[in-house]
Design a protein around this motif. Structure first.
Motif, mmCIF file in Angstrom:
data_model
loop_
_atom_site.group_PDB
_atom_site.id
_atom_site.type_symbol
_atom_site.label_atom_id
_atom_site.label_comp_id
_atom_site.label_asym_id
_atom_site.label_seq_id
_atom_site.Cartn_x
_atom_site.Cartn_y
_atom_site.Cartn_z
ATOM 1 N N GLY A 190 0.785 -1.233 0.000
ATOM 2 C CA GLY A 190 0.000 0.000 0.000
ATOM 3 C C GLY A 190 0.810 1.273 0.000
ATOM 4 N N ARG A 191 2.123 1.178 -0.190
ATOM 5 C CA ARG A 191 2.973 2.361 -0.229
ATOM 6 C C ARG A 191 4.075 2.147 -1.262
ATOM 7 N N VAL A 192 4.416 3.218 -1.972
ATOM 8 C CA VAL A 192 5.456 3.138 -2.995
ATOM 9 C C VAL A 192 6.470 4.240 -2.727
ATOM 10 N N SER A 193 7.753 3.882 -2.713
ATOM 11 C CA SER A 193 8.813 4.880 -2.496
ATOM 12 C C SER A 193 9.227 5.487 -3.833
ATOM 13 N N TRP A 194 9.871 6.644 -3.751
ATOM 14 C CA TRP A 194 10.378 7.300 -4.959
ATOM 15 C C TRP A 194 11.398 6.416 -5.667
ATOM 16 N N ASP A 195 12.237 5.741 -4.898
ATOM 17 C CA ASP A 195 13.243 4.866 -5.501
ATOM 18 C C ASP A 195 12.577 3.690 -6.236
ATOM 19 N N GLU A 196 11.535 3.110 -5.635
ATOM 20 C CA GLU A 196 10.816 2.020 -6.302
ATOM 21 C C GLU A 196 10.202 2.506 -7.612
ATOM 22 N N TYR A 197 9.659 3.705 -7.554
ATOM 23 C CA TYR A 197 9.036 4.262 -8.759
ATOM 24 C C TYR A 197 10.087 4.513 -9.841
ATOM 25 N N ARG A 198 11.233 5.042 -9.441
ATOM 26 C CA ARG A 198 12.300 5.294 -10.411
ATOM 27 C C ARG A 198 12.719 4.006 -11.126
ATOM 28 N N VAL A 199 12.818 2.932 -10.369
ATOM 29 C CA VAL A 199 13.204 1.652 -10.969
ATOM 30 C C VAL A 199 12.155 1.230 -12.003
ATOM 31 N N LYS A 200 10.897 1.323 -11.627
ATOM 32 C CA LYS A 200 9.822 0.936 -12.542
ATOM 33 C C LYS A 200 9.813 1.815 -13.789
ATOM 34 N N PHE A 201 9.998 3.114 -13.577
ATOM 35 C CA PHE A 201 9.982 4.046 -14.706
ATOM 36 C C PHE A 201 11.102 3.740 -15.691
ATOM 37 N N LEU A 202 12.315 3.582 -15.181
ATOM 38 C CA LEU A 202 13.450 3.330 -16.068
ATOM 39 C C LEU A 202 13.358 1.947 -16.715
#
Length: 358
Positions: free
Chosen positions: A151-163
């Protein structure tokens, strides 16, 4: 009460929440004009990018993130989800029947006339429809960036997914982030990441922890439905258009053309329409106190899809375009005659000139 709760209440015809007003379409600009990022909708990004990146275009909002006027706003708040049916079915007879079905739904008291209040109620209902669709999509997109389901997403997790959606190796990116190493991305991708990070920080409600919940991720994806994020949108637009640094917009700043070469008469016509449309929007709708200056507060009110006053103005404008007998109502014959205007065809400008003669 949250803005989301207010919007969800609009689904019923009797609801009393709020939405937005309109501007009668404007031309997309060609190569010498400023880039309208909503045009990237026509590019087919891969599935991963669709799940990760916030949409460039926000349905039912009068202005794009890049400061362009939303040329499709009109049809978005009149047709709602039915707009796709009109785009897919080009058979005129069927389209006219569909338009009359919509007419009967807007005409609540069944007197075969649509009043401004009836149109206002309908616009608010369609705005709620767009918001509910955004909520549904957000659930899917949040699931894509929150695979462990905590239920929570970190900025680093999002960056990995985006790249990873851009073709980078997810494990390698995660390792580089962990070791605080350079991500080795191109300049364009780095700029996108920086803009996304600003947006991420804004969506993170206090106390800030850089972890977005599903609700905060909705604000990240759809800033138009969060007061704080709407203000962030306004700041971005003002920053891009403000030339003298006073954090307000004058008419010359709002209508100024980008640097470019006018190569032919067609390009000159596009320039002329850019100036004319934005001048009218500035003077008649955005500059509420008519002092020649648009403040961030005025721009926020204009862009707010929950603004009841804007919804009523939009209703009156849509009626005025087709109201040939000048009775301040829309009748079936008028809607049919101007059907191309209501369904988003290129007849919009012709409809304007015909109305002016009447």
């Amino acid at each position: 009460m949250s803005r989301g709760a207010m919007v969800s209440g609009l689904a019923s015809p009797c609801s009393g929440a709020l939405c937005c007003l309109c501007f009668l379409g404007m031309f997309l600009l060609v190569s010498t004009r400023p880039a309208n990022h909503s045009a990237s909708r026509e590019r087919a990004p891969n599935r991963g990018e669709n799940e990760i990146l916030p949409p460039d275009h926000l349905n039912g909002v009068k202005m794009e993130m890049d400061g362009h006027l939303n040329k499709e706003f009109h049809q978005e708040v009149f047709l709602g989800k039915a707009r796709e049916e009109f785009q897919e079915d080009l058979e005129p007879r069927r389209s006219r029947r569909k338009l009359m079905v919509i007419f009967s739904k807007v005409d609540v008291n069944a007197d075969r006339r649509i009043s401004a209040k009836e149109m206002q109620r309908w616009i608010m209902e369609k705005t709620a429809e767009h918001f509910q669709e955004a909520v549904r999509e957000n659930k899917l997109h949040f699931r894509a960036v929150d695979p462990d389901g905590d239920g929570r997403v970190s900025w680093d997790e999002y960056r990995v997914k985006f790249l990873a959606s851009k073709g980078h190796d997810a494990r390698e990116v995660a390792e580089r982030i962990k070791n605080n190493e350079d991500l080795k991305v191109d300049e364009e991708t780095q700029e996108v990441l920086e803009n996304l990070k600003d947006r991420w920080y804004q969506a993170d409600n206090p106390p800030s922890d850089l972890l977005l919940t599903e609700e905060e991720f909705l604000s990240f994806q759809h800033p138009e439905h969060s007061r704080g994020m709407l203000q962030f949108m306004v700041k971005e637009v003002v920053r891009d258009l403000d030339q003298d640094g006073d954090k307000r917009l004058s008419l010359p700043e709002f209508i100024s053309l980008p640097v470019g070469t006018v190569e032919n008469q067609q390009a000159q016509d596009i320039d002329d329409n850019w100036v004319k449309d934005r001048k009218r929007e500035f003077e008649e709708l955005i500059d509420a106190n008519h002092d020649g200056i648009v403040t961030p507060e005025e721009l926020e009110e204009y862009m707010d899809p929950m603004n009841e006053y804007n919804a009523l103005n939009e209703a009156k404008q849509m009626i005025a375009i087709a109201d040939e007998n000048q009775n301040q109502h829309l009748e079936p014959e008028e809607v049919l005659k101007y059907s191309e205007f209501f369904t988003g065809s290129k007849l919009v400008d012709y409809a304007r000139s015909v109305h002016e003669e009447f």
